[in-house]
Design a protein around this motif. Structure first.
Motif, mmCIF file in Angstrom:
data_model
loop_
_atom_site.group_PDB
_atom_site.id
_atom_site.type_symbol
_atom_site.label_atom_id
_atom_site.label_comp_id
_atom_site.label_asym_id
_atom_site.label_seq_id
_atom_site.Cartn_x
_atom_site.Cartn_y
_atom_site.Cartn_z
ATOM 1 N N THR A 175 2.193 7.789 -0.925
ATOM 2 C CA THR A 175 2.227 7.323 0.465
ATOM 3 C C THR A 175 1.066 7.937 1.266
ATOM 4 O O THR A 175 0.514 8.975 0.882
ATOM 5 C CB THR A 175 3.604 7.639 1.081
ATOM 6 O OG1 THR A 175 3.702 6.975 2.332
ATOM 7 C CG2 THR A 175 3.808 9.127 1.287
ATOM 8 N N MET A 206 -4.953 0.612 12.747
ATOM 9 C CA MET A 206 -3.839 0.428 11.816
ATOM 10 C C MET A 206 -4.119 0.982 10.415
ATOM 11 O O MET A 206 -3.249 0.911 9.552
ATOM 12 C CB MET A 206 -3.436 -1.040 11.755
ATOM 13 C CG MET A 206 -4.552 -1.947 11.372
ATOM 14 S SD MET A 206 -4.082 -3.668 11.447
ATOM 15 C CE MET A 206 -2.893 -3.761 10.147
ATOM 16 N N VAL A 223 8.242 3.089 1.619
ATOM 17 C CA VAL A 223 7.927 3.744 2.895
ATOM 18 C C VAL A 223 7.291 2.698 3.808
ATOM 19 O O VAL A 223 6.119 2.337 3.630
ATOM 20 C CB VAL A 223 6.972 4.944 2.676
ATOM 21 C CG1 VAL A 223 6.627 5.606 4.005
ATOM 22 C CG2 VAL A 223 7.604 5.961 1.733
ATOM 23 N N SER A 231 0.860 -1.184 0.000
ATOM 24 C CA SER A 231 0.000 0.000 0.000
ATOM 25 C C SER A 231 0.898 1.236 0.000
ATOM 26 O O SER A 231 2.080 1.169 0.353
ATOM 27 C CB SER A 231 -0.908 0.003 1.228
ATOM 28 O OG SER A 231 -0.202 0.410 2.362
ATOM 29 N N THR A 272 -5.079 4.234 10.148
ATOM 30 C CA THR A 272 -5.157 5.662 10.467
ATOM 31 C C THR A 272 -3.780 6.310 10.377
ATOM 32 O O THR A 272 -2.784 5.710 10.793
ATOM 33 C CB THR A 272 -5.669 5.844 11.927
ATOM 34 O OG1 THR A 272 -6.867 5.108 12.098
ATOM 35 C CG2 THR A 272 -5.902 7.299 12.259
ATOM 36 N N THR A 273 -3.726 7.524 9.856
ATOM 37 C CA THR A 273 -2.509 8.335 9.908
ATOM 38 C C THR A 273 -2.840 9.617 10.673
ATOM 39 O O THR A 273 -3.899 10.215 10.452
ATOM 40 C CB THR A 273 -2.005 8.658 8.486
ATOM 41 O OG1 THR A 273 -1.716 7.428 7.821
ATOM 42 C CG2 THR A 273 -0.726 9.495 8.514
HETATM 43 N N1 SAH Z 1 3.752 1.785 2.546
HETATM 44 C C1 SAH Z 1 2.650 2.470 3.183
HETATM 45 C C2 SAH Z 1 2.789 2.494 4.713
HETATM 46 C C3 SAH Z 1 2.740 1.142 5.384
HETATM 47 S S1 SAH Z 1 2.716 1.281 7.151
HETATM 48 C C4 SAH Z 1 2.538 3.899 2.633
HETATM 49 O O1 SAH Z 1 3.476 4.364 1.974
HETATM 50 O O2 SAH Z 1 1.499 4.539 2.857
HETATM 51 C C5 SAH Z 1 0.967 1.216 7.452
HETATM 52 C C6 SAH Z 1 0.457 2.561 7.948
HETATM 53 O O3 SAH Z 1 0.264 3.431 6.834
HETATM 54 C C7 SAH Z 1 -0.895 2.504 8.610
HETATM 55 O O4 SAH Z 1 -0.814 2.109 9.969
HETATM 56 C C8 SAH Z 1 -1.368 3.931 8.467
HETATM 57 O O5 SAH Z 1 -0.726 4.768 9.422
HETATM 58 C C9 SAH Z 1 -0.828 4.302 7.088
HETATM 59 N N2 SAH Z 1 -1.836 4.090 6.034
HETATM 60 C C10 SAH Z 1 -1.738 3.233 5.001
HETATM 61 N N3 SAH Z 1 -2.825 3.332 4.198
HETATM 62 C C11 SAH Z 1 -3.632 4.275 4.752
HETATM 63 C C12 SAH Z 1 -4.908 4.831 4.387
HETATM 64 N N4 SAH Z 1 -5.548 4.406 3.297
HETATM 65 N N5 SAH Z 1 -5.430 5.799 5.172
HETATM 66 C C13 SAH Z 1 -4.772 6.231 6.278
HETATM 67 N N6 SAH Z 1 -3.577 5.743 6.662
HETATM 68 C C14 SAH Z 1 -3.009 4.772 5.925
#
Ligand code: SAH
Length: 245
Positions: free
Chosen positions: A110, A215, A84, A79, A217-218
């Protein structure tokens, strides 16, 4: 043969880059965590899928490298961006054992950037990205990075803010940040950006610790100039003296 390590962006197939789409279409085998394969199901229909659950990252990378080594054009999806907190680094660490596999990394949006666009323009000045997961990083290291980022005046994006086993981590991070930042610092919570159930909330640092996080959430913590303009979170860069830092 080729292994493409692909970031699919934060949500569904709309967030893929043209390069990622082309690489996926050109792959015979697609490896990834089931949820991410689901998000791009329409594009990868009919392909051989290699799925492994969470925490089985090394196995997932090996399966993808094995498939490519066996002569099948392979994609490994992550994802957001694959580099990252993703699989790209691990693939390169394993690569010396697969000298015949050509590896390419294809960038994705990201979560910090996908979330920022929903919020407005919170990352208009210097920012830091910190993961609260202590599976691979000791908590003391995470704590010292939180303090350094706050002292350095960075806007902060927190990935992996909490999970079932780490329920109180986001609240812990907020308490650490409150020792260095004002209670009214503009903050935001973005959940499931670009996916079903997308939610966006703008709040303050004092209130952030009481927000539900998981997990998907950002968290965004503004700097001292971050403000709310028409409901949007904006960190001015300072152009033309319109009130920014
Ligand atoms: N490679 C990914 C990150 C992986 S770590 C990237 O670059 O986005 C996983 C974390 O990413 C999650 O706990 C959350 O904090 C964030 N994340 C990933 N997808 C998300 C989404 N659709 N909405 C909000 N936060 C997301």
């Amino acid at each position: 043969m080729r292994l493409a390590v692909i970031g699919i962006g934060p949500g569904d197939a709309r967030y893929l880059t043209a390069e990622a789409l082309e690489a996926l279409r050109g792959s015979e085998v697609v490896a990834g965590y089931p949820l991410y394969l689901e998000l791009i199901a329409d594009i990868i229909r009919g392909k051989v899928l290699l799925q492994t659950p969470m925490r089985r990252e090394t196995e997932r990378c090996r399966m993808a490298l094995d498939a490519a080594s066996a002569g099948r054009t392979t994609a490994l999806v992550c994802s957001g961006d694959a580099g990252v907190y993703g699989m790209a680094g691990l693939v390169y660490e394993l690569a010396p054992q697969y000298p015949d596999v050509e590896i390419v990394v294809i960038p994705g949006i990201t979560a910090a950037l996908g979330g920022a666009a929903l919020l407005g323009a919170p990352l208009g000045h210097d920012f830091a990205v910190i993961s609260l997961s202590d599976l691979l990083t000791p908590w003391e290291t995470i704590r010292s990075r939180l303090v350094s980022a706050a002292q350095g005046g960075f806007v902060i994006c927190l990935y992996n803010p909490s999970s079932k086993k780490r329920r109180d981590y986001a609240a812990r991070a907020c308490r650490i940040l409150l020792d260095h930042l004002r209670e009214e610092t503009v903050c935001a919570v973005v959940r499931n950006a670009g996916r079903v159930g997308e939610t966006v909330r703008v709040t303050t640092l004092a209130r952030l610790k009481d927000e539900e996080t998981d997990m998907f959430t950002t968290l965004f913590i503004g700097n001292s100039s971050t403000k709310v303009i028409n409901g949007k979170m904006v960190t001015p860069r300072g152009y033309g003296g319109y009130g920014g830092a």
